[in-house]
Design a protein around this motif. Structure first.
Motif, PDB file in Angstrom:
ATOM      1  N   PHE A  63       0.914  -1.249  -0.239  1.00  0.00           N
ATOM      2  CA  PHE A  63      -0.008   0.092  -0.197  1.00  0.00           C
ATOM      3  C   PHE A  63       0.876   1.384  -0.182  1.00  0.00           C
ATOM      4  CE2 PHE A  63      -2.704  -3.694   1.829  1.00  0.00           C
ATOM      5  CZ  PHE A  63      -3.462  -2.982   1.629  1.00  0.00           C
ATOM      6  N   ARG A 121      -5.278  -3.557  -2.972  1.00  0.00           N
ATOM      7  CA  ARG A 121      -4.555  -2.185  -3.337  1.00  0.00           C
ATOM      8  C   ARG A 121      -5.371  -1.647  -4.636  1.00  0.00           C
ATOM      9  NH1 ARG A 121       0.971  -4.344  -6.086  1.00  0.00           N
ATOM     10  NH2 ARG A 121       1.435  -6.374  -4.901  1.00  0.00           N
ATOM     11  N   ALA A 127      -8.301  -0.786   1.206  1.00  0.00           N
ATOM     12  CA  ALA A 127      -6.997  -1.038   1.571  1.00  0.00           C
ATOM     13  C   ALA A 127      -6.988  -0.274   3.377  1.00  0.00           C
ATOM     14  CB  ALA A 127      -5.868   0.476   0.482  1.00  0.00           C
TER      15      ALA A 127
END
Length: 448
Positions: free
Chosen positions: A28, A386, A392
């Motif tokens: 991330f 992602r 996320a």
């Protein structure tokens, strides 16, 4: 206000949290800073559109409730929308909506979260609102009574009228014994009815503080841009002197193997489940975290897994079968097995078939090819995470609220890549030999 996507988010979380000490990779590309009051702020940049997901995670959940007060964490989650001196009761979500956003909240056994999806230029507004209710919640007796009744009605509709939910509660009681994971997040009906406004205020005063929280912002913003916003909003909230201790029962009784059976007139299709207490990333066997993920994928992760191939495709004893692992917990994790009997088959049939596959696994082991295939599928499953700001933020926030670090999360690919066939067998022995388990059988009322 428990979000419908919680199960998916926690499944993804179970793929991403790992034991400390793994190498760092970029999943991330997070950045992080900590305010003077102890609040950790995490930024997950995603500049595709001028939108952000803003989440506040408190390190408190249903397992932190005082004995006899189940449902308190979830009731307080509802109460947090009742206003402050600055925001009238019931206006929080309306203000978010007027600014073009949407919001909600959710409670688990180990954490409570609040979020808003909003345009980038309205981010400071929702940060001000969250910081305000972090310290200045106002809770009238009438509001408390109303929301407690809402939760009681929610329990009636979602649990007491749902046979699988009722059996799930009994399964958790049998499995966890003295540990607070035995209590349903929504609470027991008689304990909900006895909760008071003071119970909620005491819980709020104990756990809702910046040094017991994590803020995650994903979207069109950088850490340098977010820091001044965080200092102007959350930075004004005073810290408690120390983060509250989570007074949990850490030791479990000797292992048990119990079966809970329930028949119900609303059940049309029988089912068989088993839950096993397993190591989490916070236990002494944290090194089994990644191997347990690989084991769950190999054994029951989908149509190419052992359980599906054997029970559904070859034996045709079941119409579905699988396995899962959740090690995201503050305390212990769980390894789960499930199967749904085919026409003319019984829960006993599918249970025996699952157990036979476990015996075969322990006797014959696994191949490196199977392990590599499972690892490939696991890594592919996080690619979509992602691309989602909300996904996320939820994965990272829930991981950190249960004791993981950013380094843990970012190092997940290396942890999975290092898993060997021998590691998978160590994990299998940890959950299939001598661990506490509880089996649930749900049958139509007419089934013998």
């Amino acid at each position: 206000m428990t979000g419908g996507g919680l199960l998916l988010a926690l499944t993804l979380l179970a793929l991403l949290v790992l034991a400390p000490g793994q190498a760092r990779a970029q999943l991330f590309e997070p950045d992080s800073f900590t305010l003077d009051n102890g609040l950790q702020v995490v930024v997950l940049p995603n500049h595709r559109v001028p939108v952000v997901t803003h989440m506040v995670w408190y390190r408190v959940g249903a397992a932190d409730e005082p004995p006899g007060k189940s449902g308190l964490a979830h009731v307080l989650e509802h109460m947090m929308f009742k206003g402050t001196d600055s925001i009238p009761p019931g206006q929080f979500s309306k203000i978010v909506a007027r600014n073009g956003g949407r919001d909600n909240a959710f409670t688990s056994s180990d954490f409570t979260g609040y979020y808003q999806n909003i345009a980038r230029d309205r981010l400071e507004t929702v940060m001000e609102m969250e910081a305000d209710r972090m310290a200045n919640l106002r809770l009238a007796e009438e509001d408390f009574q109303t929301e407690r009744d809402v939760v009681i009605e929610e329990r009636l509709s979602r649990t007491e009228n749902e046979p699988s939910a009722l059996l799930g509660e009994r399964l958790d009681q049998a499995l966890w014994s003295v540990h607070p994971y035995k209590n349903p997040i929504i609470g027991w009906a008689h304990e909900l009815e006895a909760l008071t406004r003071q119970d909620a205020l005491d819980f709020y005063d104990r756990f809702y503080a910046p040094n017991n929280a994590v803020v995650v912002v994903a979207g069109d913003i950088t850490a340098d841009e977010l820091r001044p916003l965080a200092e102007r909003t959350y930075g004004t909230v005073p810290a408690d002197h120390a983060a509250p201790e989570r007074a949990r029962v850490r030791d479990l009784p000797p292992p048990v193997d119990v079966t809970v059976t329930m028949t119900h007139p609303r059940v049309a299709q029988a089912s068989w489940w088993r839950r096993i207490i397993a190591p989490s990333h916070n236990t002494e066997q944290a090194e089994l975290y990644a191997p347990l993920q690989v084991l769950a994928e190999l054994l029951g992760g989908g149509p190419v897994s052992r359980l599906y191939d054997s029970l559904v495709m070859e034996q045709k004893v079941a119409v579905s079968a699988g396995a899962g692992y959740s090690g995201r917990a503050v305390d212990f994790g769980t390894f789960s097995l499930y199967a749904t009997p085919a026409a003319g088959r019984t829960p006993a049939d599918v249970g025996a078939a699952v157990e036979a596959e476990i015996v075969r696994l322990l006797d014959e082991g696994v191949t490196e090819a199977e392990v590599e295939g499972a690892k490939t599928r696991l890594k592919a499953s996080v690619v979509y995470a992602r691309d989602s700001m909300f996904g996320a933020a939820r994965i990272v926030g829930a991981a950190m609220a249960t004791g993981a670090t950013l380094e843990d999360i970012e190092g997940w690919p290396e942890a999975v890549a290092a898993v060997s066939a021998e590691d998978v067998m160590d994990a299998a022995r940890a959950v299939f030999v001598g661990a506490s388990s509880a089996t649930a059988i749900l049958k139509p009322e007419s089934t013998s």
